[in-house]
Design a protein around this motif. Structure first.
Motif, PDB file in Angstrom:
ATOM      1  N   LEU A   1      10.990   9.523  14.232  1.00 60.39           N
ATOM      2  CA  LEU A   1      11.023  10.827  13.575  1.00 60.39           C
ATOM      3  C   LEU A   1      11.528  10.648  12.154  1.00 60.39           C
ATOM      4  CD1 LEU A   1      12.786  12.726  16.491  1.00 60.39           C
ATOM      5  CD2 LEU A   1      10.358  12.842  15.940  1.00 60.39           C
ATOM      6  N   TYR A   2      11.091  11.547  11.282  1.00 54.82           N
ATOM      7  CA  TYR A   2      11.525  11.478   9.886  1.00 54.82           C
ATOM      8  C   TYR A   2      12.144  12.805   9.492  1.00 54.82           C
ATOM      9  CZ  TYR A   2       8.859   7.184   9.591  1.00 54.82           C
ATOM     10  OH  TYR A   2       8.392   5.920   9.793  1.00 54.82           O
ATOM     11  N   PHE A   3      13.266  12.705   8.844  1.00 57.81           N
ATOM     12  CA  PHE A   3      13.975  13.892   8.405  1.00 57.81           C
ATOM     13  C   PHE A   3      14.060  13.928   6.884  1.00 57.81           C
ATOM     14  CE2 PHE A   3      15.311  12.833  12.623  1.00 57.81           C
ATOM     15  CZ  PHE A   3      15.265  14.048  13.281  1.00 57.81           C
ATOM     16  N   CYS A   4      14.196  15.136   6.343  1.00 57.56           N
ATOM     17  CA  CYS A   4      14.218  15.275   4.889  1.00 57.56           C
ATOM     18  C   CYS A   4      15.519  14.741   4.319  1.00 57.56           C
ATOM     19  CB  CYS A   4      14.003  16.738   4.497  1.00 57.56           C
ATOM     20  SG  CYS A   4      15.394  17.808   4.919  1.00 57.56           S
ATOM     21  N   SER A   5      16.554  14.708   5.123  1.00 56.95           N
ATOM     22  CA  SER A   5      17.851  14.233   4.607  1.00 56.95           C
ATOM     23  C   SER A   5      18.694  13.682   5.749  1.00 56.95           C
ATOM     24  CB  SER A   5      18.606  15.378   3.930  1.00 56.95           C
ATOM     25  OG  SER A   5      18.954  16.353   4.897  1.00 56.95           O
ATOM     26  N   GLU A   6      19.707  12.969   5.367  1.00 57.22           N
ATOM     27  CA  GLU A   6      20.628  12.383   6.342  1.00 57.22           C
ATOM     28  C   GLU A   6      21.325  13.485   7.154  1.00 57.22           C
ATOM     29  OE1 GLU A   6      21.638   9.095   8.143  1.00 57.22           O
ATOM     30  OE2 GLU A   6      20.955   8.735   6.097  1.00 57.22           O
ATOM     31  N   SER A   7      21.610  14.603   6.532  1.00 59.78           N
ATOM     32  CA  SER A   7      22.331  15.662   7.247  1.00 59.78           C
ATOM     33  C   SER A   7      21.443  16.309   8.301  1.00 59.78           C
ATOM     34  CB  SER A   7      22.868  16.710   6.258  1.00 59.78           C
ATOM     35  OG  SER A   7      21.818  17.471   5.720  1.00 59.78           O
ATOM     36  N   CYS A   8      20.122  16.410   8.021  1.00 57.69           N
ATOM     37  CA  CYS A   8      19.201  16.936   9.023  1.00 57.69           C
ATOM     38  C   CYS A   8      19.138  15.991  10.212  1.00 57.69           C
ATOM     39  CB  CYS A   8      17.802  17.135   8.434  1.00 57.69           C
ATOM     40  SG  CYS A   8      17.581  18.767   7.703  1.00 57.69           S
ATOM     41  N   LYS A   9      19.134  14.710   9.923  1.00 61.09           N
ATOM     42  CA  LYS A   9      19.094  13.709  10.988  1.00 61.09           C
ATOM     43  C   LYS A   9      20.338  13.825  11.867  1.00 61.09           C
ATOM     44  CE  LYS A   9      19.596   8.748  11.445  1.00 61.09           C
ATOM     45  NZ  LYS A   9      19.702   7.495  10.683  1.00 61.09           N
ATOM     46  N   GLU A  10      21.470  13.999  11.231  1.00 59.06           N
ATOM     47  CA  GLU A  10      22.717  14.104  11.989  1.00 59.06           C
ATOM     48  C   GLU A  10      22.752  15.386  12.816  1.00 59.06           C
ATOM     49  OE1 GLU A  10      25.850  13.395   9.109  1.00 59.06           O
ATOM     50  OE2 GLU A  10      25.072  11.350   8.879  1.00 59.06           O
ATOM     51  N   LYS A  11      22.249  16.483  12.250  1.00 63.00           N
ATOM     52  CA  LYS A  11      22.203  17.745  12.990  1.00 63.00           C
ATOM     53  C   LYS A  11      21.285  17.625  14.199  1.00 63.00           C
ATOM     54  CE  LYS A  11      22.971  20.711   9.048  1.00 63.00           C
ATOM     55  NZ  LYS A  11      22.199  21.466   8.049  1.00 63.00           N
TER      56      LYS A  11
ATOM     57  N   PRO B   1       0.842  -1.206   0.000  1.00 63.17           N
ATOM     58  CA  PRO B   1       0.000   0.000   0.000  1.00 63.17           C
ATOM     59  C   PRO B   1       0.870   1.246   0.000  1.00 63.17           C
ATOM     60  CG  PRO B   1      -0.028  -1.060   2.170  1.00 63.17           C
ATOM     61  CD  PRO B   1       0.734  -1.969   1.257  1.00 63.17           C
ATOM     62  N   LEU B   2       0.719   2.036  -1.057  1.00 61.48           N
ATOM     63  CA  LEU B   2       1.562   3.219  -1.209  1.00 61.48           C
ATOM     64  C   LEU B   2       1.043   4.399  -0.392  1.00 61.48           C
ATOM     65  CD1 LEU B   2       2.263   3.023  -5.039  1.00 61.48           C
ATOM     66  CD2 LEU B   2       3.954   2.813  -3.247  1.00 61.48           C
ATOM     67  N   GLN B   3      -0.258   4.398  -0.145  1.00 66.23           N
ATOM     68  CA  GLN B   3      -0.874   5.565   0.497  1.00 66.23           C
ATOM     69  C   GLN B   3      -0.217   5.927   1.821  1.00 66.23           C
ATOM     70  OE1 GLN B   3      -5.153   4.911   0.497  1.00 66.23           O
ATOM     71  NE2 GLN B   3      -5.322   6.764  -0.699  1.00 66.23           N
ATOM     72  N   ALA B   4       0.070   4.916   2.643  1.00 66.08           N
ATOM     73  CA  ALA B   4       0.643   5.190   3.956  1.00 66.08           C
ATOM     74  C   ALA B   4       1.988   5.901   3.835  1.00 66.08           C
ATOM     75  CB  ALA B   4       0.795   3.902   4.736  1.00 66.08           C
ATOM     76  N   ASP B   5       2.745   5.547   2.811  1.00 65.54           N
ATOM     77  CA  ASP B   5       4.067   6.152   2.640  1.00 65.54           C
ATOM     78  C   ASP B   5       4.001   7.511   1.957  1.00 65.54           C
ATOM     79  OD1 ASP B   5       5.328   4.125   3.884  1.00 65.54           O
ATOM     80  OD2 ASP B   5       5.990   3.108   2.074  1.00 65.54           O
ATOM     81  N   ASP B   6       2.851   7.828   1.396  1.00 66.97           N
ATOM     82  CA  ASP B   6       2.713   9.100   0.698  1.00 66.97           C
ATOM     83  C   ASP B   6       2.338  10.246   1.624  1.00 66.97           C
ATOM     84  OD1 ASP B   6       3.493   8.470  -1.817  1.00 66.97           O
ATOM     85  OD2 ASP B   6       1.514   7.836  -2.484  1.00 66.97           O
ATOM     86  N   VAL B   7       2.175   9.933   2.899  1.00 67.12           N
ATOM     87  CA  VAL B   7       1.779  10.949   3.877  1.00 67.12           C
ATOM     88  C   VAL B   7       2.847  12.042   3.932  1.00 67.12           C
ATOM     89  CG1 VAL B   7       1.361  11.343   6.340  1.00 67.12           C
ATOM     90  CG2 VAL B   7       0.490   9.289   5.240  1.00 67.12           C
ATOM     91  N   MET B   8       2.399  13.279   3.895  1.00 67.28           N
ATOM     92  CA  MET B   8       3.336  14.389   3.998  1.00 67.28           C
ATOM     93  C   MET B   8       3.603  14.665   5.474  1.00 67.28           C
ATOM     94  SD  MET B   8       4.066  15.218   0.931  1.00 67.28           S
ATOM     95  CE  MET B   8       4.719  16.892   0.875  1.00 67.28           C
ATOM     96  N   ILE B   9       4.859  14.711   5.832  1.00 64.77           N
ATOM     97  CA  ILE B   9       5.225  15.011   7.210  1.00 64.77           C
ATOM     98  C   ILE B   9       6.267  16.121   7.240  1.00 64.77           C
ATOM     99  CG2 ILE B   9       4.625  12.809   8.307  1.00 64.77           C
ATOM    100  CD1 ILE B   9       7.623  12.073   7.890  1.00 64.77           C
ATOM    101  N   GLN B  10       6.428  16.712   8.432  1.00 68.33           N
ATOM    102  CA  GLN B  10       7.337  17.850   8.556  1.00 68.33           C
ATOM    103  C   GLN B  10       8.648  17.419   9.202  1.00 68.33           C
ATOM    104  OE1 GLN B  10       5.858  21.058  10.992  1.00 68.33           O
ATOM    105  NE2 GLN B  10       6.958  22.583   9.830  1.00 68.33           N
TER     106      GLN B  10
ATOM    107  N   ILE C   1      10.787  21.567   6.749  1.00 66.98           N
ATOM    108  CA  ILE C   1      10.365  21.263   5.376  1.00 66.98           C
ATOM    109  C   ILE C   1       9.350  20.122   5.383  1.00 66.98           C
ATOM    110  CG2 ILE C   1      11.293  19.923   3.407  1.00 66.98           C
ATOM    111  CD1 ILE C   1      13.496  21.989   3.168  1.00 66.98           C
ATOM    112  N   TYR C   2       8.372  20.173   4.490  1.00 67.85           N
ATOM    113  CA  TYR C   2       7.412  19.075   4.324  1.00 67.85           C
ATOM    114  C   TYR C   2       7.858  18.159   3.196  1.00 67.85           C
ATOM    115  CZ  TYR C   2       3.996  21.065   7.507  1.00 67.85           C
ATOM    116  OH  TYR C   2       3.358  21.510   8.624  1.00 67.85           O
ATOM    117  N   PHE C   3       7.720  16.863   3.425  1.00 64.17           N
ATOM    118  CA  PHE C   3       8.115  15.885   2.416  1.00 64.17           C
ATOM    119  C   PHE C   3       7.312  14.612   2.613  1.00 64.17           C
ATOM    120  CE2 PHE C   3      10.518  13.343   5.423  1.00 64.17           C
ATOM    121  CZ  PHE C   3      10.826  14.263   6.410  1.00 64.17           C
ATOM    122  N   ALA C   4       7.314  13.747   1.570  1.00 65.17           N
ATOM    123  CA  ALA C   4       6.637  12.448   1.662  1.00 65.17           C
ATOM    124  C   ALA C   4       7.452  11.543   2.573  1.00 65.17           C
ATOM    125  CB  ALA C   4       6.496  11.820   0.292  1.00 65.17           C
TER     126      ALA C   4
END
Ligand SMILES: [Zn+2]
Length: 87
Positions: free
Chosen positions: A68-78, A36-45, A51-54
């Motif tokens: 938690l979900y980050f837009c990129s690996e560098s955001c996660k590290e920060k 099911p793709l819908q669950a992964d298509d949720v926009m989160i901040q 930033i908002y992203f899928a």
């Protein structure tokens, strides 16, 4: 004798129909089997940069029992550098 031929013919037709129906239902199952793709298509901040992203494009991190979900690996590290102590 004629009856036997009809019986064999009927059986063969039955076999063919059954095989076709089986293949059709298997294809159906395969189609609905897709993840099911819908669950992964949720926009989160992104909790760090805002930033908002899928969610499927995000980088997941389990922090204090929450995911938690980050837009990129560098955001996660920060985020980790900011909120986890390196004593
Ligand atoms: Zn970010």
């Amino acid at each position: 004798m004629r009856l036997l031929i009809y019986l064999i013919l009927g059986y063969l037709i039955y076999r063919v129909v059954r095989t076709v129906v089986k293949q059709a239902s298997q294809q159906k199952v395969r189609k609905t089997d897709a993840p099911p793709l819908q669950a992964d298509d949720v926009m989160i901040q992104d909790p760090l940069c805002g930033i908002y992203f899928a969610r499927r494009d995000g980088v997941a991190l389990t922090h204090e029992g929450r995911t938690l979900y980050f837009c990129s690996e560098s955001c996660k590290e920060k985020f980790l550098a900011k909120y986890t102590r390196t004593d």
